[in-house]
Design a protein around this motif. Structure first.
Motif, mmCIF file in Angstrom:
data_model
loop_
_atom_site.group_PDB
_atom_site.id
_atom_site.type_symbol
_atom_site.label_atom_id
_atom_site.label_comp_id
_atom_site.label_asym_id
_atom_site.label_seq_id
_atom_site.Cartn_x
_atom_site.Cartn_y
_atom_site.Cartn_z
ATOM 1 N N GLU A 144 0.835 -1.206 0.000
ATOM 2 C CA GLU A 144 0.000 0.000 0.000
ATOM 3 C C GLU A 144 0.868 1.254 0.000
ATOM 4 N N MET A 145 0.348 2.273 -0.655
ATOM 5 C CA MET A 145 1.013 3.566 -0.722
ATOM 6 C C MET A 145 -0.003 4.648 -0.376
ATOM 7 N N ILE A 146 0.497 5.829 -0.056
ATOM 8 C CA ILE A 146 -0.364 6.954 0.308
ATOM 9 C C ILE A 146 -0.863 7.653 -0.953
ATOM 10 N N LEU A 147 -2.178 7.826 -1.044
ATOM 11 C CA LEU A 147 -2.771 8.587 -2.143
ATOM 12 C C LEU A 147 -2.644 10.074 -1.828
ATOM 13 N N VAL A 148 -2.034 10.831 -2.740
ATOM 14 C CA VAL A 148 -1.904 12.277 -2.579
ATOM 15 C C VAL A 148 -3.032 12.913 -3.383
ATOM 16 N N ASP A 149 -4.030 13.420 -2.671
ATOM 17 C CA ASP A 149 -5.186 14.042 -3.313
ATOM 18 C C ASP A 149 -4.909 15.469 -3.767
ATOM 19 N N ASP A 150 -4.082 16.182 -3.014
ATOM 20 C CA ASP A 150 -3.896 17.615 -3.243
ATOM 21 C C ASP A 150 -2.748 17.890 -4.214
ATOM 22 N N VAL A 151 -2.848 17.351 -5.432
ATOM 23 C CA VAL A 151 -1.772 17.553 -6.405
ATOM 24 C C VAL A 151 -1.757 18.967 -6.990
ATOM 25 N N ASP A 152 -2.823 19.714 -6.770
ATOM 26 C CA ASP A 152 -2.861 21.101 -7.262
ATOM 27 C C ASP A 152 -2.051 22.047 -6.384
ATOM 28 N N ASN A 153 -1.708 21.624 -5.166
ATOM 29 C CA ASN A 153 -0.966 22.457 -4.229
ATOM 30 C C ASN A 153 0.537 22.225 -4.423
ATOM 31 N N ARG A 154 1.124 23.019 -5.298
ATOM 32 C CA ARG A 154 2.540 22.876 -5.662
ATOM 33 C C ARG A 154 3.461 22.978 -4.441
ATOM 34 N N GLU A 155 3.224 23.954 -3.590
ATOM 35 C CA GLU A 155 4.070 24.163 -2.418
ATOM 36 C C GLU A 155 4.046 22.946 -1.498
ATOM 37 N N PHE A 156 2.857 22.406 -1.253
ATOM 38 C CA PHE A 156 2.727 21.229 -0.401
ATOM 39 C C PHE A 156 3.437 20.019 -1.018
ATOM 40 N N LEU A 157 3.237 19.790 -2.317
ATOM 41 C CA LEU A 157 3.871 18.640 -2.971
ATOM 42 C C LEU A 157 5.387 18.702 -2.855
ATOM 43 N N CYS A 158 5.956 19.863 -3.107
ATOM 44 C CA CYS A 158 7.406 20.013 -3.023
ATOM 45 C C CYS A 158 7.896 19.788 -1.594
ATOM 46 N N GLU A 159 7.166 20.325 -0.618
ATOM 47 C CA GLU A 159 7.536 20.121 0.782
ATOM 48 C C GLU A 159 7.475 18.636 1.141
ATOM 49 N N LEU A 160 6.435 17.968 0.701
ATOM 50 C CA LEU A 160 6.263 16.542 0.982
ATOM 51 C C LEU A 160 7.449 15.743 0.445
ATOM 52 N N VAL A 161 7.754 15.901 -0.823
ATOM 53 C CA VAL A 161 8.827 15.120 -1.445
ATOM 54 C C VAL A 161 10.176 15.476 -0.825
ATOM 55 N N ARG A 162 10.432 16.754 -0.629
ATOM 56 C CA ARG A 162 11.696 17.200 -0.031
ATOM 57 C C ARG A 162 11.894 16.571 1.352
ATOM 58 N N ASN A 163 10.834 16.559 2.163
ATOM 59 C CA ASN A 163 10.940 16.015 3.516
ATOM 60 C C ASN A 163 10.998 14.488 3.555
ATOM 61 N N MET A 164 10.488 13.833 2.535
ATOM 62 C CA MET A 164 10.525 12.370 2.479
ATOM 63 C C MET A 164 11.924 11.835 2.192
#
Length: 108
Positions: free
Chosen positions: A73-93
């Motif tokens: 299982e993997m996490i579904l990312v619903d908020d793909v329109d939020n560029r700032e959040f996506l970048c923060e998520l990947v950077r922190n992972m």
């Protein structure tokens, strides 16, 4: 159902402020890399990321979904329109992601 190149391009554009984001096509889907480590993928036009602890913390109410039959299982990312959040998520992972597996040289 295979993912579209248009959806992949959209997600990559959303992550464009990060250096070293890349993708690789695999059986109609796309594996996503950040600085050489797999962080997730595009499966059936859904962005799914590995369930490392920081991702769980940043998306506490996220749904876990299977990218394909037999996968973890993997996490579904619903908020793909939020560029700032996506970048923060990947950077922190990145720190929590496993190193790329090394291929063993073939023995003769």
């Amino acid at each position: 159902m295979a993912s579209t190149k248009e959806y992949l391009d959209f997600v990559l554009e959303q992550l464009s402020e990060l250096d070293e984001v890349s993708s690789r096509a695999m059986m109609g889907e796309y594996i996503l890399y950040y600085r050489g480590k797999v962080f997730g993928g595009i499966y059936d036009n859904r962005l799914l990321v590995k369930p490392v602890s920081v991702a769980v913390q940043l998306i506490p109410d996220a749904e876990l979904e299977l990218p394909y039959d037999g996968a973890k299982e993997m996490i579904l990312v619903d908020d793909v329109d939020n560029r700032e959040f996506l970048c923060e998520l990947v950077r922190n992972m990145w720190e929590e992601l496993p190193e790329k597996k090394r291929k063993n040289p073939k023995k003769s």
